[in-house]
Design a protein around this motif. Structure first.
Motif, PDB file in Angstrom:
ATOM      1  N   SER A 151      66.162  32.158 -41.225  1.00  0.00           N
ATOM      2  CA  SER A 151      64.956  31.419 -40.852  1.00  0.00           C
ATOM      3  C   SER A 151      65.247  30.422 -39.745  1.00  0.00           C
ATOM      4  CB  SER A 151      64.372  30.682 -42.061  1.00  0.00           C
ATOM      5  OG  SER A 151      65.237  29.653 -42.477  1.00  0.00           O
ATOM      6  N   HIS A 152      64.220  30.151 -38.987  1.00  0.00           N
ATOM      7  CA  HIS A 152      64.241  29.097 -37.971  1.00  0.00           C
ATOM      8  C   HIS A 152      62.910  28.374 -38.077  1.00  0.00           C
ATOM      9  CE1 HIS A 152      64.769  26.903 -34.242  1.00  0.00           C
ATOM     10  NE2 HIS A 152      63.517  27.226 -33.955  1.00  0.00           N
ATOM     11  N   SER A 153      62.954  27.055 -38.090  1.00  0.00           N
ATOM     12  CA  SER A 153      61.709  26.296 -38.112  1.00  0.00           C
ATOM     13  C   SER A 153      61.836  25.042 -37.263  1.00  0.00           C
ATOM     14  CB  SER A 153      61.305  25.916 -39.544  1.00  0.00           C
ATOM     15  OG  SER A 153      62.227  25.009 -40.091  1.00  0.00           O
ATOM     16  N   GLU A 154      60.675  24.597 -36.794  1.00  0.00           N
ATOM     17  CA  GLU A 154      60.583  23.357 -36.031  1.00  0.00           C
ATOM     18  C   GLU A 154      59.490  22.508 -36.657  1.00  0.00           C
ATOM     19  OE1 GLU A 154      60.130  24.046 -31.836  1.00  0.00           O
ATOM     20  OE2 GLU A 154      61.736  25.549 -31.830  1.00  0.00           O
ATOM     21  N   THR A 155      59.869  21.311 -37.089  1.00  0.00           N
ATOM     22  CA  THR A 155      58.911  20.376 -37.678  1.00  0.00           C
ATOM     23  C   THR A 155      58.746  19.200 -36.737  1.00  0.00           C
ATOM     24  OG1 THR A 155      59.568  21.007 -39.910  1.00  0.00           O
ATOM     25  CG2 THR A 155      58.408  18.912 -39.683  1.00  0.00           C
ATOM     26  N   THR A 156      57.502  18.877 -36.426  1.00  0.00           N
ATOM     27  CA  THR A 156      57.204  17.741 -35.562  1.00  0.00           C
ATOM     28  C   THR A 156      56.465  16.698 -36.392  1.00  0.00           C
ATOM     29  OG1 THR A 156      57.007  19.211 -33.662  1.00  0.00           O
ATOM     30  CG2 THR A 156      56.061  17.004 -33.437  1.00  0.00           C
ATOM     31  N   TYR A 157      56.986  15.472 -36.385  1.00  0.00           N
ATOM     32  CA  TYR A 157      56.375  14.364 -37.122  1.00  0.00           C
ATOM     33  C   TYR A 157      55.509  13.531 -36.183  1.00  0.00           C
ATOM     34  CZ  TYR A 157      59.468  15.301 -41.035  1.00  0.00           C
ATOM     35  OH  TYR A 157      60.105  15.886 -42.092  1.00  0.00           O
ATOM     36  N   GLN A 158      54.321  13.164 -36.663  1.00  0.00           N
ATOM     37  CA  GLN A 158      53.454  12.241 -35.948  1.00  0.00           C
ATOM     38  C   GLN A 158      53.538  10.916 -36.697  1.00  0.00           C
ATOM     39  OE1 GLN A 158      51.680  15.396 -37.039  1.00  0.00           O
ATOM     40  NE2 GLN A 158      52.715  16.269 -35.279  1.00  0.00           N
ATOM     41  N   GLY A 159      54.501  10.099 -36.302  1.00  0.00           N
ATOM     42  CA  GLY A 159      54.746   8.855 -37.021  1.00  0.00           C
ATOM     43  C   GLY A 159      55.186   9.158 -38.434  1.00  0.00           C
ATOM     44  N   ASP A 160      54.783   8.325 -39.396  1.00  0.00           N
ATOM     45  CA  ASP A 160      55.161   8.552 -40.794  1.00  0.00           C
ATOM     46  C   ASP A 160      53.992   9.056 -41.629  1.00  0.00           C
ATOM     47  OD1 ASP A 160      53.641   6.231 -40.955  1.00  0.00           O
ATOM     48  OD2 ASP A 160      55.130   5.102 -42.105  1.00  0.00           O
ATOM     49  N   THR A 161      52.886   9.500 -40.943  1.00  0.00           N
ATOM     50  CA  THR A 161      51.695   9.898 -41.684  1.00  0.00           C
ATOM     51  C   THR A 161      51.289  11.360 -41.506  1.00  0.00           C
ATOM     52  OG1 THR A 161      50.260   9.153 -39.891  1.00  0.00           O
ATOM     53  CG2 THR A 161      50.741   7.556 -41.674  1.00  0.00           C
ATOM     54  N   ALA A 162      52.042  12.139 -40.729  1.00  0.00           N
ATOM     55  CA  ALA A 162      51.686  13.557 -40.566  1.00  0.00           C
ATOM     56  C   ALA A 162      52.876  14.336 -40.010  1.00  0.00           C
ATOM     57  CB  ALA A 162      50.487  13.711 -39.639  1.00  0.00           C
ATOM     58  N   TYR A 163      52.893  15.613 -40.313  1.00  0.00           N
ATOM     59  CA  TYR A 163      53.886  16.509 -39.743  1.00  0.00           C
ATOM     60  C   TYR A 163      53.312  17.908 -39.671  1.00  0.00           C
ATOM     61  CZ  TYR A 163      54.686  18.303 -44.427  1.00  0.00           C
ATOM     62  OH  TYR A 163      54.510  18.876 -45.659  1.00  0.00           O
ATOM     63  N   SER A 164      53.893  18.743 -38.832  1.00  0.00           N
ATOM     64  CA  SER A 164      53.527  20.154 -38.790  1.00  0.00           C
ATOM     65  C   SER A 164      54.794  20.968 -38.556  1.00  0.00           C
ATOM     66  CB  SER A 164      52.495  20.431 -37.688  1.00  0.00           C
ATOM     67  OG  SER A 164      53.031  20.096 -36.430  1.00  0.00           O
ATOM     68  N   THR A 165      54.853  22.133 -39.191  1.00  0.00           N
ATOM     69  CA  THR A 165      56.016  23.009 -39.109  1.00  0.00           C
ATOM     70  C   THR A 165      55.580  24.396 -38.676  1.00  0.00           C
ATOM     71  OG1 THR A 165      57.119  21.800 -40.893  1.00  0.00           O
ATOM     72  CG2 THR A 165      57.952  24.004 -40.401  1.00  0.00           C
ATOM     73  N   GLN A 166      56.323  24.956 -37.750  1.00  0.00           N
ATOM     74  CA  GLN A 166      56.169  26.346 -37.326  1.00  0.00           C
ATOM     75  C   GLN A 166      57.487  27.024 -37.647  1.00  0.00           C
ATOM     76  OE1 GLN A 166      53.211  27.427 -35.804  1.00  0.00           O
ATOM     77  NE2 GLN A 166      52.521  25.371 -36.273  1.00  0.00           N
ATOM     78  N   GLY A 167      57.441  28.178 -38.275  1.00  0.00           N
ATOM     79  CA  GLY A 167      58.688  28.844 -38.626  1.00  0.00           C
ATOM     80  C   GLY A 167      58.590  30.352 -38.571  1.00  0.00           C
ATOM     81  N   ASN A 168      59.752  30.965 -38.506  1.00  0.00           N
ATOM     82  CA  ASN A 168      59.843  32.417 -38.524  1.00  0.00           C
ATOM     83  C   ASN A 168      60.952  32.785 -39.508  1.00  0.00           C
ATOM     84  OD1 ASN A 168      59.055  35.030 -37.492  1.00  0.00           O
ATOM     85  ND2 ASN A 168      61.123  35.095 -36.652  1.00  0.00           N
ATOM     86  N   ILE A 169      60.655  33.759 -40.349  1.00  0.00           N
ATOM     87  CA  ILE A 169      61.601  34.184 -41.379  1.00  0.00           C
ATOM     88  C   ILE A 169      61.788  35.684 -41.262  1.00  0.00           C
ATOM     89  CG2 ILE A 169      62.029  34.290 -43.861  1.00  0.00           C
ATOM     90  CD1 ILE A 169      60.010  31.849 -43.975  1.00  0.00           C
TER      91      ILE A 169
END
Length: 173
Positions: free
Chosen positions: A106-124
């Motif tokens: 797997s490979h994933s990238e998580t981007t945090y928007q401060g300490d109140t949100a995040y989003s992850t895109q991944g491929n498995i």
């Protein structure tokens, strides 16, 4: 969603998130704000699944420890690279599936928007394919909703089916 699809989704989430937890928390890992979080996960072309969890700093640490225990038993390789508000993870794991051993990368990238949100895109990727899937794109996002509800304690998780449990009560914690 069938139980087999839920199993595949759970294994896939482990690939995205659990392997990222397979070592000590990096000192520069972005932190999540304490309180109630809502998280959505999607993959396999199905409907997004929404869970809610009451978090505090100790619960986040407990989740990391649980991930360390599970990933340490299954993953031969993992890498976490924190670059500011981005966390990149790569993992190679062996998973015992109902049909036998499956190699998962797997490979994933998580981007945090401060300490109140995040989003992850991944491929498995799966070898052999699981339920006809040899590769899967997954997405996950979470955001802080506010304070935990009255009667909730840190670790309480509300699943998409309405079931509630406390992650601190799970094995490996």
């Amino acid at each position: 969603m069938s139980s087999r699809c839920r199993w595949l989704l759970a294994v896939s989430l482990l690939g995205l998130a659990g392997t990222a937890l397979a070592q000590d928390i990096p000192a520069n890992m972005p932190k999540r704000k304490p309180g109630l979080w809502e998280m959505q996960t999607s993959g396999m072309g199905g409907q997004p699944q929404t869970t809610k969890i009451c978090l505090d700093a100790d619960t986040d640490t407990a989740m990391y420890k649980m991930g360390t225990h599970m990933s340490g038993q299954m993953c031969s390789t993992f890498k976490i690279d924190v670059q500011g508000n981005k966390v990149l993870t790569d993992a190679v794991c062996k998973i015992n599936a109902p049909s036998g051993t499956v190699n998962m990368s797997s490979h994933s990238e998580t981007t945090y928007q401060g300490d109140t949100a995040y989003s992850t895109q991944g491929n498995i990727k799966y070898d052999p394919a699981v339920m006809g899937h040899s590769e899967m794109a997954m997405t996950s996002s979470g955001h802080w909703v506010g304070q935990c509800a009255a009667g909730q304690k840190p670790g309480d998780m509300l699943m998409p089916n309405g079931q509630t449990f406390n992650i601190k009560d799970m094995p490996g914690h």
